[in-house]
Design an enzyme around this catalytic site. Structure first.
Site, PDB file in Angstrom:
ATOM      1  N   GLY A 191       0.698  -1.075  -0.159  1.00 50.55           N
ATOM      2  CA  GLY A 191      -0.045  -0.039  -0.141  1.00 50.55           C
ATOM      3  C   GLY A 191       0.840   1.246   0.071  1.00 50.55           C
ATOM      4  N   SER A 251      -3.737  -3.270   0.235  1.00 47.70           N
ATOM      5  CA  SER A 251      -2.309  -3.818   0.437  1.00 47.70           C
ATOM      6  C   SER A 251      -2.885  -5.674   0.888  1.00 47.70           C
ATOM      7  CB  SER A 251      -1.600  -3.544   1.834  1.00 47.70           C
ATOM      8  OG  SER A 251      -0.686  -4.108   2.323  1.00 47.70           O
ATOM      9  N   ALA A 252      -1.902  -6.470   0.531  1.00 53.01           N
ATOM     10  CA  ALA A 252      -2.453  -7.870   0.745  1.00 53.01           C
ATOM     11  C   ALA A 252      -2.473  -8.436   2.034  1.00 53.01           C
ATOM     12  CB  ALA A 252      -1.580  -8.772  -0.263  1.00 53.01           C
ATOM     13  N   THR A 303      10.808  -7.298 -12.389  1.00 50.80           N
ATOM     14  CA  THR A 303      10.258  -8.366 -12.550  1.00 50.80           C
ATOM     15  C   THR A 303       9.257  -8.653 -11.295  1.00 50.80           C
ATOM     16  OG1 THR A 303      12.186  -9.544 -13.386  1.00 50.80           O
ATOM     17  CG2 THR A 303      10.797 -10.743 -12.181  1.00 50.80           C
ATOM     18  N   CYS A 311       3.264   0.618  12.067  1.00 51.33           N
ATOM     19  CA  CYS A 311       4.678   1.511  11.142  1.00 51.33           C
ATOM     20  C   CYS A 311       5.490   1.992  12.274  1.00 51.33           C
ATOM     21  CB  CYS A 311       3.988   2.385  10.226  1.00 51.33           C
ATOM     22  SG  CYS A 311       3.479   1.581   9.091  1.00 51.33           S
TER      23      CYS A 311
END
Length: 390
Positions: free
Chosen positions: A73, A202-203, A242, A330
């Site tokens: 994110g 965000s996963a 990649t 964070c």
């Protein structure tokens, strides 16, 4: 989720990887191909990415071609919050308006000059001041503005009236981005209904792998001239390098699982959250529940008990086997004053004691019971120490 004798209640920091996601990541991790290669192995890797793109798009009501995969994110927000983000054929924004309660990746990660940025104030509930926004949009005249507003706050769970904000901004010809990282998979998120131009995901907030995220555009009628990562032509030239195919595939699986039974899961988690909140109020009737007067995510409870410091309480809960947070992960390891609580006008003494319980797919009633038992012990012990010291 109980791990041994531990109970994990910090899903807003990161949600434990779902077993199905881990299976997907392991399977794809063993695939040899590069998604940019034209041979069979490369095409197989590309197929995994495109299947994930479709799943992520469905989660937020977007078209797959408008999903741009990133490392998370934060990168997605940094990519889009630039004066070069614009509608095709139009000038880019010269000013950026940011909500006062935004995540640090918005407050510190944008690419506008400091003099071009203004902060939208919030009220005591954590809701942004729409009158302020309306007045300042009017003052900008013909100057194009980009507005970034978090759909749901990571510390308090407070949900913003985003569709109303987007409508207001579009009336003045501006653009709207929303950080939907905490909201997606917990409440319905539809990019069309919200009316925003871009949103970020965000996963790992969905039970997916860390290191995967996405910028989702409302249509293909936008461009970002100043890319963050330059090189090859991956992600339609938006993000070179990649691709992390295994993490992206895991993101897709997490998005599918989050979308399945979304309403039922939200209702289940909210019942548990409300039960946890009731325990806190029973144990400490003078507790402050942050954002109680606003619509909140069903999984989030931020509270403060007068006289308790977050740093001390977090250690006590941890020793009791309960994983909580004092706010954004964070800044974990540094229990510091929250700019979100400051923006809401929470008294400094109370703000220093705010704890966050955030539930998720792995949370059970037993987890809430363990939290309540630990809370009673922690509060009792710390108050006794305080009384003895006095």
């Amino acid at each position: 989720m109980a791990i041994g004798q531990r109970t994990y209640l910090d899903h807003n920091a990161t949600s434990p990887v779902r077993p199905q996601v881990a299976e997907t990541v392991l399977r794809v991790l063993q695939m040899p191909g590069n998604a940019s290669s034209v041979h069979s192995e490369g095409r197989a890797a590309r197929g995994e990415m495109e299947a994930a793109r479709l799943s992520v798009a469905k989660l937020v009501g977007a078209r797959p071609k408008n999903v741009i995969f990133t490392s998370g994110g934060t990168e997605a927000a940094n990519l889009v919050l630039t004066p070069s983000f614009k509608r095709l054929g139009q000038a880019g924004p010269a000013k950026l308006f940011i909500g006062a309660t935004e995540h640090p990746c918005i407050l510190n990660g944008h690419r506008f000059s400091p003099e071009a940025v203004e902060i939208i104030p919030a009220d005591e509930r954590g809701i942004l001041d729409l009158a302020w926004l309306k007045a300042h949009l009017k003052q900008t005249g013909d100057t194009r503005v980009l507005v970034s507003v978090q759909l749901a706050n990571n510390e308090t769970g407070v949900i913003q009236p985003l569709a109303e904000i987007a409508s207001l901004v579009h009336e003045h010809g501006g653009l709207v981005h929303t950080d939907a990282v905490q909201a997606a998979g917990r409440v319905p998120v539809d990019i069309v209904t919200l009316g925003v131009d871009a949103l970020t995901l965000s996963a790992h907030k969905l039970g997916g792998p860390k290191g995967a995220g996405a910028l989702v555009l409302a249509s293909d009628q936008y461009e970002i001239g100043d890319k963050l990562i330059r090189g090859g032509g991956q992600e339609k030239n938006y993000r070179a390098g990649t691709e992390n195919v295994a993490a992206i595939a895991g993101f897709g699986t997490a998005a599918e699982l989050a979308l399945e039974g979304l309403e039922q899961e939200a209702a289940r988690v909210q019942l548990l959250r409300d039960e946890a909140e009731a325990h806190v109020r029973r144990i400490a009737p003078d507790a402050l529940v942050v954002g109680a007067g606003a619509e909140r995510l069903p999984n989030t409870l931020a509270f403060a008990i007068p006289g308790l410091k977050a740093e001390t309480a977090l250690i006590a809960f941890d020793l009791a086997g309960i994983a909580l947070s004092s706010g954004s992960a964070c800044s974990s390891g540094k229990v510091k004053r929250s700019h979100v609580l400051d923006a809401m006008g929470v008294e400094p003494a109370l703000a220093e004691g705010v704890l966050r319980v955030s539930l998720g797919w792995s949370t059970t009633k037993e987890c809430v019971i363990r939290f309540a038992e630990a809370c009673e012990r922690v509060v009792g012990t710390l108050y006794k120490r305080k009384a003895s010291a006095a």
